[in-house]
Write a protein that holds these residues in place. Structure first.
Motif, PDB file in Angstrom:
ATOM      1  N   TYR A  81      16.243   7.673  28.730  1.00  0.00           N
ATOM      2  CA  TYR A  81      15.415   7.568  29.481  1.00  0.00           C
ATOM      3  C   TYR A  81      15.336   6.428  30.514  1.00  0.00           C
ATOM      4  N   THR A  83      16.002   3.950  33.412  1.00  0.00           N
ATOM      5  CA  THR A  83      16.023   4.413  34.805  1.00  0.00           C
ATOM      6  C   THR A  83      17.343   4.018  35.613  1.00  0.00           C
ATOM      7  N   LYS A 105      19.892  13.212  30.107  1.00  0.00           N
ATOM      8  CA  LYS A 105      19.302  12.410  31.025  1.00  0.00           C
ATOM      9  C   LYS A 105      17.848  12.892  31.128  1.00  0.00           C
ATOM     10  N   ALA A 107      13.529  11.913  32.061  1.00  0.00           N
ATOM     11  CA  ALA A 107      12.297  11.239  32.986  1.00  0.00           C
ATOM     12  C   ALA A 107      11.192  11.719  32.500  1.00  0.00           C
ATOM     13  N   CYS A 122       8.089  16.125  31.107  1.00  0.00           N
ATOM     14  CA  CYS A 122       9.267  15.684  31.196  1.00  0.00           C
ATOM     15  C   CYS A 122      10.452  16.274  31.783  1.00  0.00           C
ATOM     16  N   HIS A 124      14.291  16.862  32.131  1.00  0.00           N
ATOM     17  CA  HIS A 124      15.927  16.569  31.563  1.00  0.00           C
ATOM     18  C   HIS A 124      16.942  17.241  32.316  1.00  0.00           C
ATOM     19  N   ALA A 157      12.588  14.947  40.657  1.00  0.00           N
ATOM     20  CA  ALA A 157      12.198  13.604  40.133  1.00  0.00           C
ATOM     21  C   ALA A 157      11.730  12.910  41.315  1.00  0.00           C
ATOM     22  N   HIS A 161       7.756  12.318  42.428  1.00  0.00           N
ATOM     23  CA  HIS A 161       7.173  11.108  42.107  1.00  0.00           C
ATOM     24  C   HIS A 161       6.447  10.394  43.878  1.00  0.00           C
TER      25      HIS A 161
END
Length: 284
Positions: A81, A83, A105, A107, A122, A124, A157, A161
């Protein structure tokens, strides 16, 4: 973040072995029932799955280079997790695979306070088989988990964001602008939250339906009607000397979409302004 993740596992009755580059930071977790390991190798050896939450990619490589760690990676799943960039994650996956381990991986789409919340999400990527094997464990950290291929995971991702933080700043702008109208910002913030919950959720659900159906018929929320209303809103804000760069940009987008011929369609058609097939830079 790492501390809160460990706490989430402990609250669910999981046995948790921990290691921290700064041992003093682990005291609260030990008091809560975690087992403190004296090395990264020992922590990896304690469980078939290990959660990595480090400062950055450089710190991750420092840990992986510690004595005994490469050997301990064999038959272990690392859920990372920390970055990092896509190429850094792919390089880590290759490194761990060479050592006989598996790499996932992750986030978490939540601030630390919502780690473990059933409504948190989450993302992955990496080794799908390893992810599925440990899905139930990872759902302790976020009630909603999704696995995507590398390209899609990093793309999603990124845009997720971008959308979330743009929405937050638009909220901050509106709340701040209310002060220019003589309204208490705290009262406006609460009113905006309460009023927009259903309105915004409904608008986004309608947008998804229309995009999936490729249906932009302007039966309820025509783009040209919005463009006219936006002009009045902007005029009112500017009359109060409010600084509204976010809403000004929104007005420009809708005006652009109208000039491209989407005026009589639903406002969701504004999506096409940003879509690749309407990238004017490529046309030039």
């Amino acid at each position: 973040m790492g501390t809160i993740m460990a706490q989430a596992f402990l609250k669910q009755g999981k046995r948790v072995a921990i290691w921290n580059r700064s041992p003093g930071k682990a005291a609260a977790l030990v008091a809560a029932g975690a087992h403190l390991c004296d090395s990264a190798e020992a922590a990896l050896s304690a469980s078939p799955v290990a959660i990595f939450v480090l400062l950055d990619n450089h710190a991750t490589h420092e840990v992986l280079g510690m004595p005994g760690v490469a050997r301990a990676l064999a038959k272990r799943t690392i859920v990372d997790y920390t970055t990092n960039a896509k190429d850094e994650g792919l390089a880590l996956q290759a490194l761990i695979n060479r050592a006989g381990g598996h790499y996932v991986k992750g986030a978490i789409v939540a601030y630390p306070r919502n780690v473990g919340h059933r409504e948190s999400h989450c993302i992955h990527t990496g080794d799908r088989e390893a992810f599925e094997q440990h899905r139930a464990l990872l759902e302790v950290l976020a009630g909603h988990t999704v696995f995507l291929p590398w390209e899609q995971a990093f793309a999603f991702a990124t845009v997720l964001h971008a959308h979330a933080f743009a929405a937050m700043v638009a909220f901050f702008e509106a709340v701040g602008a209310s002060d220019r109208f003589g309204m208490p910002v705290s009262k406006t913030a609460r009113l905006l939250l309460d009023t927009s919950r259903f309105f915004i959720a409904d608008a986004l659900e309608e947008a998804v339906r229309r995009l999936e159906a490729r249906d932009f018929a302007g039966d309820q929320a025509r783009l040209d009607v919005h463009a006219g209303a936006f002009a009045h809103i902007a005029q009112s804000m500017h009359a109060q000397s409010a600084w509204t760069p976010v809403f000004d940009a929104v007005c420009q987008v809708v005006q652009r979409a109208e000039s491209m011929g989407y005026g009589e369609q639903d406002i969701v058609a504004a999506t096409q302004v940003f879509a690749r097939e309407h990238d004017t830079s490529k046309e030039a």
